[in-house]
Design a protein around this motif. Structure first.
Motif, PDB file in Angstrom:
ATOM      1  N   TRP A 107     -32.798   3.887   8.762  1.00 56.25           N
ATOM      2  CA  TRP A 107     -32.727   3.337   7.572  1.00 56.25           C
ATOM      3  C   TRP A 107     -32.137   1.414   6.909  1.00 56.25           C
ATOM      4  O   TRP A 107     -32.351   0.780   6.149  1.00 56.25           O
ATOM      5  N   LEU A 128     -37.164  -0.068  -7.211  1.00 54.48           N
ATOM      6  CA  LEU A 128     -36.456   1.490  -6.636  1.00 54.48           C
ATOM      7  C   LEU A 128     -36.173   0.946  -5.403  1.00 54.48           C
ATOM      8  O   LEU A 128     -36.806   0.605  -4.175  1.00 54.48           O
ATOM      9  N   ASP A 129     -35.144   0.610  -5.199  1.00 51.45           N
ATOM     10  CA  ASP A 129     -34.137   0.412  -3.375  1.00 51.45           C
ATOM     11  C   ASP A 129     -33.515   1.301  -2.926  1.00 51.45           C
ATOM     12  O   ASP A 129     -33.142   0.883  -2.557  1.00 51.45           O
ATOM     13  N   ALA A 130     -33.784   2.500  -3.560  1.00 54.82           N
ATOM     14  CA  ALA A 130     -32.429   3.153  -2.500  1.00 54.82           C
ATOM     15  C   ALA A 130     -33.609   3.751  -1.514  1.00 54.82           C
ATOM     16  O   ALA A 130     -34.305   3.430  -1.438  1.00 54.82           O
ATOM     17  N   ARG A 131     -32.668   4.316  -0.782  1.00 53.00           N
ATOM     18  CA  ARG A 131     -32.919   4.800   0.661  1.00 53.00           C
ATOM     19  C   ARG A 131     -33.499   5.855   1.031  1.00 53.00           C
ATOM     20  O   ARG A 131     -33.294   6.879   0.724  1.00 53.00           O
ATOM     21  N   PRO A 132     -34.933   6.294   1.868  1.00 50.01           N
ATOM     22  CA  PRO A 132     -35.316   7.728   1.627  1.00 50.01           C
ATOM     23  C   PRO A 132     -34.062   8.668   2.449  1.00 50.01           C
ATOM     24  O   PRO A 132     -33.570   8.280   3.029  1.00 50.01           O
ATOM     25  N   LEU A 141     -37.718   8.315  -1.738  1.00 47.99           N
ATOM     26  CA  LEU A 141     -36.842   8.033  -2.158  1.00 47.99           C
ATOM     27  C   LEU A 141     -35.753   9.519  -2.479  1.00 47.99           C
ATOM     28  O   LEU A 141     -36.371  10.392  -3.223  1.00 47.99           O
ATOM     29  N   ALA A 180     -34.405   8.601  -8.454  1.00 52.84           N
ATOM     30  CA  ALA A 180     -35.574   8.094  -8.505  1.00 52.84           C
ATOM     31  C   ALA A 180     -36.337   8.411  -9.479  1.00 52.84           C
ATOM     32  O   ALA A 180     -37.078   7.726  -9.332  1.00 52.84           O
ATOM     33  N   ALA A 208     -39.737   6.221 -10.435  1.00 50.98           N
ATOM     34  CA  ALA A 208     -40.775   6.406  -9.239  1.00 50.98           C
ATOM     35  C   ALA A 208     -41.810   6.986  -9.957  1.00 50.98           C
ATOM     36  O   ALA A 208     -43.039   6.367  -9.508  1.00 50.98           O
ATOM     37  N   PHE A 266     -44.029   1.664  -1.526  1.00 48.96           N
ATOM     38  CA  PHE A 266     -42.289   1.868  -1.223  1.00 48.96           C
ATOM     39  C   PHE A 266     -42.070   1.593   0.603  1.00 48.96           C
ATOM     40  O   PHE A 266     -42.273   2.573   1.159  1.00 48.96           O
ATOM     41  N   CYS A 272     -40.656   3.379   3.534  1.00 49.52           N
ATOM     42  CA  CYS A 272     -40.444   4.895   3.834  1.00 49.52           C
ATOM     43  C   CYS A 272     -42.476   4.938   4.510  1.00 49.52           C
ATOM     44  O   CYS A 272     -42.646   5.920   4.113  1.00 49.52           O
TER      45      CYS A 272
END
Length: 294
Positions: free
Chosen positions: A29, A103-107, A150, A154, A158, A213, A216
């Motif tokens: 990531w 939605l910038d969270a890491r998977p 995510l 989130a 999402a 996304f 992902c």
């Protein structure tokens, strides 16, 4: 009593080595790193040490994390369990990859976006999985569309983004019509092949979600062939995983439960909390506003 000062080397020796899972996640990531440039070395029961390209490694697959001995980039070993080497330690403060809708969270591999067959179709599938799938207690029958996904924190945001993106995607028919295998060095993963009607509807759905996304992308990049929709039912080892008589007999027996046909009317946001199994947190109907969270 005055505290004795430790040397820099002694302090470094006491630092805990990051786990192979932590280094793997960083490589997957971190936008500054190319996963295709890395190779994982792991112990096998049969031949000592074997290697696999990092993009081909399945975090929930046949190779346990504790058997990973090193990760290399070209000829440089960037992480080594025995030598306690971690050359990527100083590169961890990379910005998280960004996605649409903020939605910038890491998977993470504790959540997924999947297609779940209706419960009335589960009985023959679960009969096989109970005997042959070591993940049966963790997952319900499912076809992963995005995994990792995510974090659960989130999901609320999402859900709205996904519902808006899929508002014009109509429900479609899915038929589990064949038993196939992903061959591994030490065996095989056996899966049911989902055929959609209209043709390509399932692949088009996955592509639209991945475009929403883009961080992902594991399901479409794990192999050179791109996204392969599948519903896993078993892991076979040794001669059972090869094209021997016993393995072929099992596959022939399992084909008797087919075809299984159902309507894909919704996709599901799944997450796993602690040691619990994956559970449905949100169901997002195709072509309709989202259902309430569970």
């Amino acid at each position: 009593m005055a505290r004795q000062e430790t040397s820099g080397h002694e302090g470094e020796a006491r630092q805990k080595l990051r786990t192979s899972r932590q280094v793997y996640d960083q490589i997957r990531w971190d936008p500054r790193l190319d996963p295709a440039a890395f190779v994982i070395g792991y112990e096998t029961r049969e031949s000592g040490t074997a290697e696999i390209g990092l993009p081909s490694f399945d975090p929930e697959g046949e190779i346990p994390w504790h058997r990973i001995q090193y990760i290399r980039q070209g000829t440089t070993t960037v992480w080594d369990r025995r030598q306690r080497v971690d050359l990527l330690e100083g590169k961890r403060n990379a910005p998280a990859p960004s996605a649409q809708y903020g939605l910038d969270a890491r998977p993470v591999h504790r959540s997924a976006l999947a297609l779940i067959p209706p419960r009335e179709t589960w009985a023959p599938i679960e009969a096989i999985r109970q005997a042959h799938d070591r993940h049966v207690a963790r997952w319900m029958p499912h076809i992963n569309l995005l995994y990792g996904f995510l974090p659960e924190a989130a999901f609320a945001e999402a859900t709205g983004a996904i519902a808006a993106a899929l508002r014009d995607v109509a429900p479609f028919e899915v038929t589990l019509d064949d038993v196939r295998r992903f061959q591994h060095r030490a065996g095989a993963t056996v899966w049911l092949h989902p055929r959609s009607e209209p043709p390509g509807a399932l692949e088009a759905l996955q592509a639209r979600l991945e475009a929403l996304f883009p961080q992902c992308s594991e399901q479409s990049t794990v192999s050179a062939g791109g996204f392969t929709p599948h519903l896993s039912i078993a892991q076979l080892r040794g001669e059972h995983g090869e094209h021997g008589e016993h393995g072929e007999a099992l596959v022939a027996e399992w084909r008797r439960i087919l075809p299984i046909t159902f309507q894909a009317r919704a996709i599901h946001l799944l997450s796993r909390r602690g040691d619990e199994a994956f559970a449905i947190r949100h169901a997002i109907p195709l072509g309709e506003p989202p259902l309430a969270a569970r």
